[in-house]
Design an enzyme around this catalytic site. Structure first.
Site, PDB file in Angstrom:
ATOM      1  N   LYS A 151       0.840  -1.197   0.000  1.00 13.97           N
ATOM      2  CA  LYS A 151       0.000   0.000   0.000  1.00 13.97           C
ATOM      3  C   LYS A 151       0.876   1.248   0.000  1.00 13.97           C
ATOM      4  CE  LYS A 151      -3.911   2.132   2.436  1.00 13.97           C
ATOM      5  NZ  LYS A 151      -4.907   1.989   3.528  1.00 13.97           N
TER       6      LYS A 151
ATOM      7  N   SER B 104     -10.907   1.393   6.033  1.00 11.71           N
ATOM      8  CA  SER B 104     -10.042   1.389   4.857  1.00 11.71           C
ATOM      9  C   SER B 104      -9.585   0.016   4.394  1.00 11.71           C
ATOM     10  CB  SER B 104      -8.813   2.268   5.104  1.00 11.71           C
ATOM     11  OG  SER B 104      -9.149   3.630   5.082  1.00 11.71           O
TER      12      SER B 104
ATOM     13  N   SER C  42      -9.421   3.240   2.027  1.00 13.63           N
ATOM     14  CA  SER C  42      -8.268   3.758   1.308  1.00 13.63           C
ATOM     15  C   SER C  42      -7.411   2.668   0.662  1.00 13.63           C
ATOM     16  CB  SER C  42      -7.399   4.584   2.264  1.00 13.63           C
ATOM     17  OG  SER C  42      -6.890   3.794   3.321  1.00 13.63           O
TER      18      SER C  42
END
Length: 463
Positions: free
Chosen positions: A82, A181, A157
């Site tokens: 990520k 997220s 996210s």
């Protein structure tokens, strides 16, 4: 090359095939790079892709295996971290033009552990700016699209991670979760995402080791693979004083598990606390039959989590102002408006405000402890809406009820955040137009393995 292993095989199958030398790490990488070339130009899930470095890493993985040197449980698996997780030597932008050229010198702890398990790093996965918001877009790389319907959001996210997983670009993915997220993009893309118990996956470095709203965690296409990645991520570390003491290895063994006899509390809308799209609510309500058919005892009950709204919003604003306030002040107008507004909301908070939020959080944690004395699982929506159009920052309304901010439609996730309990998003159904809908399963703090066993049993019941 093994004919029975491909990019859509489970991560466990892929890792076993590499370990048994039925496929080389280089061959496995080539398969994934081919899929990336097919899907990523449209979906925009993986960013900062570096094929040359990935090939070098895969070749080294093969040499390690050939030499008989020790290997980790993820040896040879392609992996994209990520883009909010610092990876030494790799561009890490946090989705912000202010960090567009940032190249960290040191891995953060979650990256350190996953790398040590033997992955072949290929790049990063796309995020919203500084991971703020459950829709993945930024001015550095653009918008990540839903792999099921590219006109729709992939969530956020960890939207790049979920999209890359669902489309077969990677076999596993890491993420982080403050207000949903990990769970929201898992629901939107039809994969599995776990927000672990507080302390299960330690973080380092961290500007505030006592800040406990955001946690790192695993994502996968199935619950068994999720447990494999959690076994690598979890466990104590002396640099993280709030880490739980259980070793990650407790998650490595096959899960097993059953729904038979479990006490399941089902709530499609937390007794009206949250607005939920009618179709999503129907899908969640329909899960009662699946649980009952598997032998669970289902009741329509829920804890009172209404106080969690003010608790979460106060702590989120306080956290974002503490972490990003100086950057925001130094670069006025540079951050997206919704993030800037949330940072600004933290500026006038007083010590009394933050103390009240922590008192409220303590009350909610105790309320959940008592609730789980008479229930094993709480089941509710992950996301209150199906994947929404990708050209929107957030849904403007839910069945006519206006959503004033980019947080309003995420209550189903963030009301669980402030309890500290583990929660997992499991693919459960589809809307009439085929959009994925996940089911959120929540268990008592510390019962992460039990939660994954229940999720695996649900997955089996749906197979």
């Amino acid at each position: 090359m093994s004919d029975d292993v491909g990019v859509d095989s489970t991560a466990r199958e892929q890792a076993a095939a590499v370990a048994e030398r039925r496929i080389s790490a280089r061959e496995l990488l080539d398969l994934h790079l081919t899929r990336i070339a097919e899907r990523n130009p449209e979906l925009n899930a993986i960013v900062s892709l570096d094929e040359e470095r990935a090939r070098t890493g895969a070749a080294e993985a093969d040499r390690t295996l050939a030499a008989g040197r020790p290997t980790g449980p993820l040896h040879g698996l392609p992996f994209a971290f990520k883009d909010t997780h610092a990876v030494a030597g790799w561009r890490t932008t946090y989705g912000s033009p202010l960090m567009a050229d940032n190249v960290p010198e040191q891995d953060e702890l979650i990256v350190e552990r996953v790398r040590a398990a033997g992955v072949v790093v290929i790049g990063k996965t796309n995020v919203p700016e500084f991971a703020a918001g459950s829709h993945t877009f930024n001015t550095v790389f653009g918008t990540t699209l839903n792999p099921v319907d590219p006109t729709r959001s992939a969530g956020g996210s960890s939207g790049g991670a979920a999209c890359a997983l669902a489309s077969g670009m990677v076999p596993l993915a890491d993420g982080s979760d403050m207000g949903g997220s990990l769970r929201n993009p898992a629901s939107f893309c039809g994969v599995v995402g776990l927000r672990p118990s507080l302390g299960r996956v330690p973080e380092w470095p961290h500007y505030n080791q006592w800040e406990t709203t955001s946690v790192g965690g695993p994502m996968a296409r199935n619950v068994g693979d999720l447990a494999l990645l959690l076994s690598v991520m979890a466990g104590p570390d002396p640099r993280a004083p709030q880490a739980l003491g259980d070793p990650g290895s407790v998650f490595a063994a096959p899960l097993g598990g059953s729904l038979d006899g479990l006490r399941v509390a089902l709530s499609p809308d937390l007794a009206g606390t949250i607005a939920v799209d009618r179709e999503v609510a129907q899908i969640v309500a329909g899960s009662a039959g699946t649980f009952r058919d598997a032998g669970a005892r289902v009741v329509h009950e829920q804890p009172d989590l209404a106080a969690g709204d003010a608790v979460f919003r106060t702590l989120r604003a306080w956290h974002l102002h503490a972490k990003l306030g100086a950057l925001h002040a130094a670069h006025p107008g540079a951050l997206k408006t919704s993030l800037a507004d949330n940072i600004d909301a933290g500026a006038p908070l007083t010590g009394a405000d933050v103390a009240a939020a922590y008192a409220g959080r303590t009350m909610l944690s105790e309320r959940m402890r008592v609730f789980f004395e008479t229930h094993d699982l709480l089941v509710l929506p992950v996301s209150q809406v199906p994947p929404f159009p990708a050209d929107q920052e957030f849904p403007s309304d839910i069945d006519g009820e206006p959503m004033q901010t980019y947080l309003d439609w995420m209550r189903a996730a963030y009301l669980i955040t402030v309890t500290g309990c583990p929660a997992v998003s499991v693919p459960f159904g589809r809307t009439a137009t085929g959009l994925p809908v996940g089911l959120q399963l929540v268990a008592a703090h510390g019962r992460d393995r039990f939660l994954l066993q229940a999720a695996a049993a649900l997955e089996s019941a749906l197979a």
